[in-house]
Design a protein around this motif. Structure first.
Motif, PDB file in Angstrom:
ATOM      1  N   ILE A  78      39.764 -28.203 -46.847  1.00 50.76           N
ATOM      2  CA  ILE A  78      40.828 -29.010 -47.460  1.00 50.76           C
ATOM      3  C   ILE A  78      41.983 -28.117 -47.900  1.00 50.76           C
ATOM      4  O   ILE A  78      43.156 -28.421 -47.651  1.00 50.76           O
ATOM      5  N   ARG A  79      41.638 -26.993 -48.516  1.00 52.56           N
ATOM      6  CA  ARG A  79      42.661 -26.125 -49.099  1.00 52.56           C
ATOM      7  C   ARG A  79      43.328 -25.224 -48.059  1.00 52.56           C
ATOM      8  O   ARG A  79      44.502 -24.861 -48.205  1.00 52.56           O
ATOM      9  N   SER A  80      42.606 -24.853 -47.002  1.00 57.55           N
ATOM     10  CA  SER A  80      43.150 -23.875 -46.054  1.00 57.55           C
ATOM     11  C   SER A  80      43.594 -24.474 -44.725  1.00 57.55           C
ATOM     12  O   SER A  80      44.459 -23.907 -44.052  1.00 57.55           O
ATOM     13  N   VAL A  81      43.017 -25.602 -44.347  1.00 57.02           N
ATOM     14  CA  VAL A  81      43.342 -26.209 -43.055  1.00 57.02           C
ATOM     15  C   VAL A  81      44.291 -27.384 -43.213  1.00 57.02           C
ATOM     16  O   VAL A  81      45.273 -27.519 -42.486  1.00 57.02           O
ATOM     17  N   GLY A  82      43.980 -28.244 -44.170  1.00 62.00           N
ATOM     18  CA  GLY A  82      44.823 -29.416 -44.363  1.00 62.00           C
ATOM     19  C   GLY A  82      44.402 -30.575 -43.480  1.00 62.00           C
ATOM     20  O   GLY A  82      43.427 -30.499 -42.728  1.00 62.00           O
ATOM     21  N   HIS A  83      45.153 -31.663 -43.559  1.00 58.84           N
ATOM     22  CA  HIS A  83      44.753 -32.913 -42.908  1.00 58.84           C
ATOM     23  C   HIS A  83      45.318 -33.077 -41.509  1.00 58.84           C
ATOM     24  O   HIS A  83      44.943 -34.013 -40.800  1.00 58.84           O
ATOM     25  N   TYR A  84      46.217 -32.195 -41.076  1.00 54.94           N
ATOM     26  CA  TYR A  84      46.895 -32.411 -39.796  1.00 54.94           C
ATOM     27  C   TYR A  84      46.051 -31.963 -38.608  1.00 54.94           C
ATOM     28  O   TYR A  84      46.024 -32.615 -37.570  1.00 54.94           O
ATOM     29  N   ARG A  85      45.333 -30.836 -38.759  1.00 59.19           N
ATOM     30  CA  ARG A  85      44.560 -30.286 -37.641  1.00 59.19           C
ATOM     31  C   ARG A  85      43.189 -30.948 -37.524  1.00 59.19           C
ATOM     32  O   ARG A  85      42.645 -31.453 -38.505  1.00 59.19           O
ATOM     33  N   ASP A  86      42.636 -30.909 -36.317  1.00 62.58           N
ATOM     34  CA  ASP A  86      41.252 -31.304 -36.104  1.00 62.58           C
ATOM     35  C   ASP A  86      40.339 -30.236 -36.710  1.00 62.58           C
ATOM     36  O   ASP A  86      40.686 -29.056 -36.773  1.00 62.58           O
ATOM     37  N   VAL A  87      39.144 -30.670 -37.124  1.00 64.95           N
ATOM     38  CA  VAL A  87      38.203 -29.743 -37.757  1.00 64.95           C
ATOM     39  C   VAL A  87      36.828 -29.907 -37.125  1.00 64.95           C
ATOM     40  O   VAL A  87      36.413 -31.017 -36.778  1.00 64.95           O
ATOM     41  N   CYS A  88      36.126 -28.793 -36.988  1.00 64.04           N
ATOM     42  CA  CYS A  88      34.734 -28.820 -36.537  1.00 64.04           C
ATOM     43  C   CYS A  88      33.923 -27.924 -37.460  1.00 64.04           C
ATOM     44  O   CYS A  88      34.178 -26.723 -37.560  1.00 64.04           O
ATOM     45  N   PHE A  89      32.966 -28.513 -38.169  1.00 64.13           N
ATOM     46  CA  PHE A  89      32.096 -27.767 -39.063  1.00 64.13           C
ATOM     47  C   PHE A  89      30.824 -27.347 -38.328  1.00 64.13           C
ATOM     48  O   PHE A  89      30.528 -27.854 -37.237  1.00 64.13           O
ATOM     49  N   ASP A  90      30.062 -26.462 -38.950  1.00 63.56           N
ATOM     50  CA  ASP A  90      28.812 -25.998 -38.341  1.00 63.56           C
ATOM     51  C   ASP A  90      27.608 -26.801 -38.803  1.00 63.56           C
ATOM     52  O   ASP A  90      26.469 -26.391 -38.592  1.00 63.56           O
ATOM     53  N   ASP A  91      27.851 -27.940 -39.415  1.00 62.77           N
ATOM     54  CA  ASP A  91      26.782 -28.774 -39.965  1.00 62.77           C
ATOM     55  C   ASP A  91      27.055 -30.227 -39.562  1.00 62.77           C
ATOM     56  O   ASP A  91      28.051 -30.816 -39.990  1.00 62.77           O
ATOM     57  N   PRO A  92      26.188 -30.830 -38.737  1.00 67.21           N
ATOM     58  CA  PRO A  92      26.446 -32.203 -38.295  1.00 67.21           C
ATOM     59  C   PRO A  92      26.463 -33.220 -39.432  1.00 67.21           C
ATOM     60  O   PRO A  92      27.142 -34.245 -39.328  1.00 67.21           O
ATOM     61  N   LEU A  93      25.737 -32.943 -40.509  1.00 66.80           N
ATOM     62  CA  LEU A  93      25.735 -33.879 -41.634  1.00 66.80           C
ATOM     63  C   LEU A  93      27.126 -33.968 -42.266  1.00 66.80           C
ATOM     64  O   LEU A  93      27.528 -35.040 -42.736  1.00 66.80           O
TER      65      LEU A  93
END
Length: 228
Positions: free
Chosen positions: A90-105
């Motif tokens: 939230i603090r470093s990427v923001g809402h504009y870019r797509d995000v992929c985390f390493d946790d499916p949950l």
């Protein structure tokens, strides 16, 4: 783990149980495999070793819950770790870019909460506190009753806008700038095993492992150049 790793897992699990003079049936191994499938085989091997070496648990045969605890921590610590990744994004990427985390949950929880832009567009610390409470409650629920599916990635505003005007209707790559949060190898597996994401009700193409690997490579190059 993937299904093709079942035999290797069966050998590892059977050997661990043999230490305690226990034999296991094929049905039991299948059940344990499904319970631990969110982990990687090397994680399971390390967790079993830690269980066996522990003076507190080593006297008892390992159960799936023991493996998860040694591999990823208890439910409370996993929840806190998951939120820490979300807050960092939230603090470093923001809402504009797509995000992929390493946790499916994390993907499943954020989708249930309305999607990445809605989560990332918080205006105050008070909103962050409320968001954290809601996230952690849903994450704990999913940790107990795991969702059957999750989005391969979390579309940001850019992808949502493109989907709205039809630029992804032919299955094109959802975005050229996916932010990967956490372990990159696990993030690739989350994307490979996830389903297509929804952006404004439109199905966006699934990211393949090769595509995500390319995006990660580009992201690393940008970071080295001081661009990202």
């Amino acid at each position: 783990m993937t299904d093709h790793e079942f035999e290797a897992f069966a050998d590892v699990w059977s050997q661990a149980q043999e230490i305690y003079n226990r034999s296991v049936t094929s049905g039991t191994i299948e059940l344990v495999f499904r319970a631990l499938q969110s982990l990687e085989l090397d994680e399971i091997q390390r967790a079993l070793t830690l269980h066996i070496q522990s003076p507190d648990t080593g006297q008892f045969p390992p159960k799936p819950g023991d493996v998860i605890k040694f591999a990823r921590g208890d439910s409370q610590s996993r929840t806190l770790q998951a939120w820490a990744k979300v807050e960092r994004a939230i603090r470093s990427v923001g809402h504009y870019r797509d995000v992929c985390f390493d946790d499916p949950l994390i993907h499943a929880v954020i989708e249930r909460m309305g999607g990445w832009p809605k989560v990332a567009m918080v205006d105050s610390e008070k909103d962050i506190v409320w968001l954290r409470q809601r996230f952690e409650a849903q994450y704990r629920a999913y940790a107990i009753h795991k969702p059957e599916e999750w989005p391969a990635f979390l579309p940001g505003v850019s992808t949502q806008q493109n989907a709205q005007i039809g630029q992804h209707s032919r299955g094109r790559l959802p975005g050229k700038d996916i932010a990967v949060i956490g372990d990159q190898r696990r993030a690739m597996q989350v994307a490979e095993r996830g389903r297509g994401a929804l952006a404004n009700g439109t199905q966006v193409s699934r990211v393949t492992g090769g595509q995500l690997a390319g995006l990660i490579e580009n992201m690393q190059a940008n970071q080295q150049q001081g661009v990202a």
